[in-house]
Write a protein that holds these residues in place. Structure first.
Motif, mmCIF file in Angstrom:
data_model
loop_
_atom_site.group_PDB
_atom_site.id
_atom_site.type_symbol
_atom_site.label_atom_id
_atom_site.label_comp_id
_atom_site.label_asym_id
_atom_site.label_seq_id
_atom_site.Cartn_x
_atom_site.Cartn_y
_atom_site.Cartn_z
ATOM 1 N N UNK A 95 0.854 -1.185 0.000
ATOM 2 C CA UNK A 95 0.000 0.000 0.000
ATOM 3 C C UNK A 95 0.880 1.221 0.000
ATOM 4 N N UNK A 96 0.997 1.853 -1.150
ATOM 5 C CA UNK A 96 2.039 2.856 -1.274
ATOM 6 C C UNK A 96 1.548 4.230 -1.707
ATOM 7 N N UNK A 97 0.237 4.438 -1.779
ATOM 8 C CA UNK A 97 -0.249 5.754 -2.213
ATOM 9 C C UNK A 97 -0.422 6.662 -1.010
ATOM 10 N N UNK A 98 0.637 6.815 -0.267
ATOM 11 C CA UNK A 98 0.619 7.649 0.922
ATOM 12 C C UNK A 98 1.628 8.774 0.767
ATOM 13 N N UNK A 99 1.382 9.845 1.497
ATOM 14 C CA UNK A 99 2.466 10.777 1.762
ATOM 15 C C UNK A 99 3.442 10.049 2.690
ATOM 16 N N UNK A 100 4.688 10.464 2.661
ATOM 17 C CA UNK A 100 5.706 9.780 3.460
ATOM 18 C C UNK A 100 6.487 10.800 4.259
ATOM 19 N N UNK A 101 6.917 10.381 5.433
ATOM 20 C CA UNK A 101 7.676 11.297 6.275
ATOM 21 C C UNK A 101 8.830 10.605 6.965
ATOM 22 N N UNK A 102 9.749 11.427 7.446
ATOM 23 C CA UNK A 102 10.845 10.965 8.287
ATOM 24 C C UNK A 102 10.742 11.643 9.644
ATOM 25 N N UNK A 103 10.968 10.860 10.681
ATOM 26 C CA UNK A 103 11.006 11.344 12.049
ATOM 27 C C UNK A 103 12.296 10.850 12.673
ATOM 28 N N UNK A 104 12.665 11.413 13.808
ATOM 29 C CA UNK A 104 13.853 10.941 14.507
ATOM 30 C C UNK A 104 13.642 11.038 16.011
ATOM 31 N N UNK A 105 14.379 10.204 16.721
ATOM 32 C CA UNK A 105 14.293 10.195 18.171
ATOM 33 C C UNK A 105 15.687 10.018 18.745
ATOM 34 N N UNK A 106 16.125 11.017 19.487
ATOM 35 C CA UNK A 106 17.409 10.972 20.173
ATOM 36 C C UNK A 106 17.192 10.399 21.570
ATOM 37 N N UNK A 149 16.529 9.879 25.252
ATOM 38 C CA UNK A 149 15.942 10.740 26.268
ATOM 39 C C UNK A 149 15.034 11.824 25.741
ATOM 40 N N UNK A 150 14.779 11.823 24.434
ATOM 41 C CA UNK A 150 13.926 12.855 23.839
ATOM 42 C C UNK A 150 12.736 12.211 23.136
ATOM 43 N N UNK A 151 11.720 13.032 22.876
ATOM 44 C CA UNK A 151 10.561 12.543 22.142
ATOM 45 C C UNK A 151 10.871 12.459 20.645
ATOM 46 N N UNK A 152 10.107 11.622 19.985
ATOM 47 C CA UNK A 152 10.247 11.518 18.537
ATOM 48 C C UNK A 152 9.797 12.841 17.901
ATOM 49 N N UNK A 153 10.563 13.321 16.934
ATOM 50 C CA UNK A 153 10.250 14.602 16.312
ATOM 51 C C UNK A 153 10.207 14.494 14.801
ATOM 52 N N UNK A 154 9.404 15.358 14.201
ATOM 53 C CA UNK A 154 9.262 15.415 12.752
ATOM 54 C C UNK A 154 10.535 15.961 12.117
#
Length: 119
Positions: free
Chosen positions: A27-38, A40-45
């Protein structure tokens, strides 16, 4: 069921570059994003791109350094990261999402790939 598999992380010196890839299936008809998490920190866009690649979105912290792109024929999304800084060190996650203006992450995540930037 969407499945996402990231690759391309690693260890790089400050000022260097890395390119992350995210291969999508199921299922690939999506917008796609990258997030990161360091630690001790929350996941961020980090960045996102619409399915048509007509629009891209970036966090202020990566604007001008990172570029998101996609190849729908290969069902793959890329994150080119240049001028890397130690504060970019984090596990980077691929996400499938949507949204009409801006990016809305759905609950489809890859396993993550570690990016470590040494000073």
């Amino acid at each position: 069921q969407v499945q996402l598999v990231e690759s391309g992380g690693g260890l790089v010196q400050a000022g260097g570059s890395l390119r992350l890839s995210c291969a999508a299936s199921g299922g690939t008809t999506y917008a796609m994003g990258w997030f990161r998490q360091a630690p001790g920190k929350e996941r961020e866009f980090v960045a996102a791109i619409t399915w048509s690649a007509g629009s891209t979105y970036y966090a202020d912290s990566v604007k001008g350094r990172f570029t998101i792109s996609r190849d729908n024929a290969k069902n793959t999304v890329y994150l080119q990261m240049n001028s890397l800084k130690p504060e970019d060190t984090a596990v980077h996650y691929c996400n499938a999402g949507g949204g009409r203006s801006g990016y809305v992450p759905y609950d489809y995540w890859g396993q993550g790939t570690q990016v470590t930037v040494s000073s």
